[in-house]
Design an enzyme around this catalytic site. Structure first.
Site, PDB file in Angstrom:
ATOM      1  CG  ASP A 173      89.784  66.824   2.204  1.00  0.00           C
ATOM      2  OD1 ASP A 173      89.206  66.004   2.951  1.00  0.00           O
ATOM      3  OD2 ASP A 173      90.418  66.481   1.181  1.00  0.00           O
ATOM      4  CB  SER A 174      84.766  66.301   5.314  1.00  0.00           C
ATOM      5  OG  SER A 174      85.282  66.721   6.562  1.00  0.00           O
TER       6      SER A 174
ATOM      7  CG  ASP B  44      92.116  65.986   5.548  1.00  0.00           C
ATOM      8  OD1 ASP B  44      92.912  65.074   5.818  1.00  0.00           O
ATOM      9  OD2 ASP B  44      90.878  65.829   5.488  1.00  0.00           O
TER      10      ASP B  44
ATOM     11  CE  LYS C 123      92.206  62.628   7.299  1.00  0.00           C
ATOM     12  NZ  LYS C 123      91.856  62.496   5.862  1.00  0.00           N
TER      13      LYS C 123
ATOM     14  CD  GLU D 233      86.131  57.749   4.645  1.00  0.00           C
ATOM     15  OE1 GLU D 233      87.138  58.480   4.710  1.00  0.00           O
ATOM     16  OE2 GLU D 233      85.003  58.169   4.308  1.00  0.00           O
TER      17      GLU D 233
ATOM     18  CD  GLU E 121      91.532  61.440   0.891  1.00  0.00           C
ATOM     19  OE1 GLU E 121      91.288  60.947  -0.229  1.00  0.00           O
ATOM     20  OE2 GLU E 121      90.732  62.187   1.494  1.00  0.00           O
TER      21      GLU E 121
HETATM   22  O1  KIV Z   1      87.967  65.063   5.518  1.00  0.00           O
HETATM   23  C1  KIV Z   1      87.603  64.403   6.488  1.00  0.00           C
HETATM   24  O2  KIV Z   1      86.793  64.844   7.310  1.00  0.00           O
HETATM   25  C2  KIV Z   1      88.144  63.069   6.647  1.00  0.00           C
HETATM   26  C3  KIV Z   1      87.506  62.167   7.653  1.00  0.00           C
HETATM   27  C4  KIV Z   1      86.183  61.751   7.179  1.00  0.00           C
HETATM   28  C5  KIV Z   1      88.374  61.020   8.012  1.00  0.00           C
HETATM   29  O3  KIV Z   1      89.060  62.708   5.970  1.00  0.00           O
END
Ligand code: KIV
Length: 266
Positions: free
Chosen positions: A50-51, A89, A118, A183, A120
């Protein structure tokens, strides 16, 4: 005899890599072409992170990203990828309400082509991880500097509470997470977390003691001029290269040297 095609990277392969001491190379990607390039380079895992809210959409945080947008990008990456494990994510707001919401949102990402999701959070997210695991949805957990918690943390800051982070790591492992992103923690703590759990740890700003590393595509390739954290190594300066190529194109269009007969139909 042609070589047999390389085996796809699966969740069990992540565990075999850790057992064999083979480091896992993970990179983010958000579209078909980037996924093809990452595949050709031989990455083990593509994270549809989600970056993308920051490096693709231009927001200051990842918070505005929606589940529909993650599904859209996961579909594109899945089309460009044959071997790497695709992890997508869960964006902010798509799993925090209840374990049921986490399962429903994760199912959408798996239908879009992800092999795992993934999310958090550590102790607080253990129930959501357990619910997904019961539904056969592999979960990569993410602890330490968790960008979706930017407001609680008061910025993107290195996390140093060793006791809380070790509790988080144990909780996500017990809940069934198959791997763990760590992280923004001191290198010594990254190594300690790795020694504490039996699942592979993927570090980003967590030192060399993790079982693998992940970097954001735009950071690694020198395409993003926003935040430049200390842990980023820029392996190329593609942003500068693209600007120079486009400037040359502009010049040639304006002075009439592009197109020539070679680029024209006779
Ligand atoms: O969103 C993302 O790209 C991430 C990575 C930086 C681990 O969570």
């Amino acid at each position: 005899m042609p070589d047999s095609p390389p085996r796809p990277v699966t969740v069990p392969e992540f565990h075999r890599a850790r057992a064999a001491g083979r480091k896992l190379a993970v990179v983010t990607a958000y579209d078909f072409t980037s996924a093809q390039i990452a595949e050709a380079a031989g990455v083990d895992c593509i994270l549809v992170g989600d970056s993308l809210g920051m490096v693709v959409q231009g927001h200051p945080t990842s918070l505005p990203v929606s589940l529909a947008e993650m599904v859209y990008h996961t579909r594109m990456v899945a089309r460009g990828s044959k071997r790497a494990l695709i992890v997508a994510d869960l964006p902010f707001g798509s799993y925090q309400v209840s374990p049921g919401q986490a399962v429903r949102s994760s199912a959408k990402l798996l239908k879009a082509g992800a092999g795992a999701v993934k999310l958090e959070g550590g102790v607080r997210m253990a129930e959501a991880i357990a619910a997904c695991t019961r539904a056969d949805i592999p979960v990569m957990a993410h602890i330490g500097l968790t960008p979706q918690s930017v407001h609680r943390m008061g910025g993107f800051k290195v996390q140093r509470d060793a006791q809380a982070l070790l509790e988080d790591a144990r909780a996500v492992e017990q809940a069934g997470a198959f791997s763990l992103v760590v992280e923004g923690v001191p290198a010594e703590l990254g190594a300690k977390i790795t020694a504490t759990v039996s699942i592979p740890t993927i570090g980003i700003g967590a030192g060399p003691g993790c079982d693998g590393q992940v970097l954001v595509w735009h950071d690694l390739l020198g395409l993003y001029e926003g935040l430049r954290p200390k842990f980023v190594k820029r392996y190329a300066e593609l942003g500068a290269l693209a600007t120079a190529a486009l400037a040359e194109y502009c010049r040639e269009v304006r002075d009439g040297t592009f197109p020539t007969a070679e680029q024209s139909f006779q």
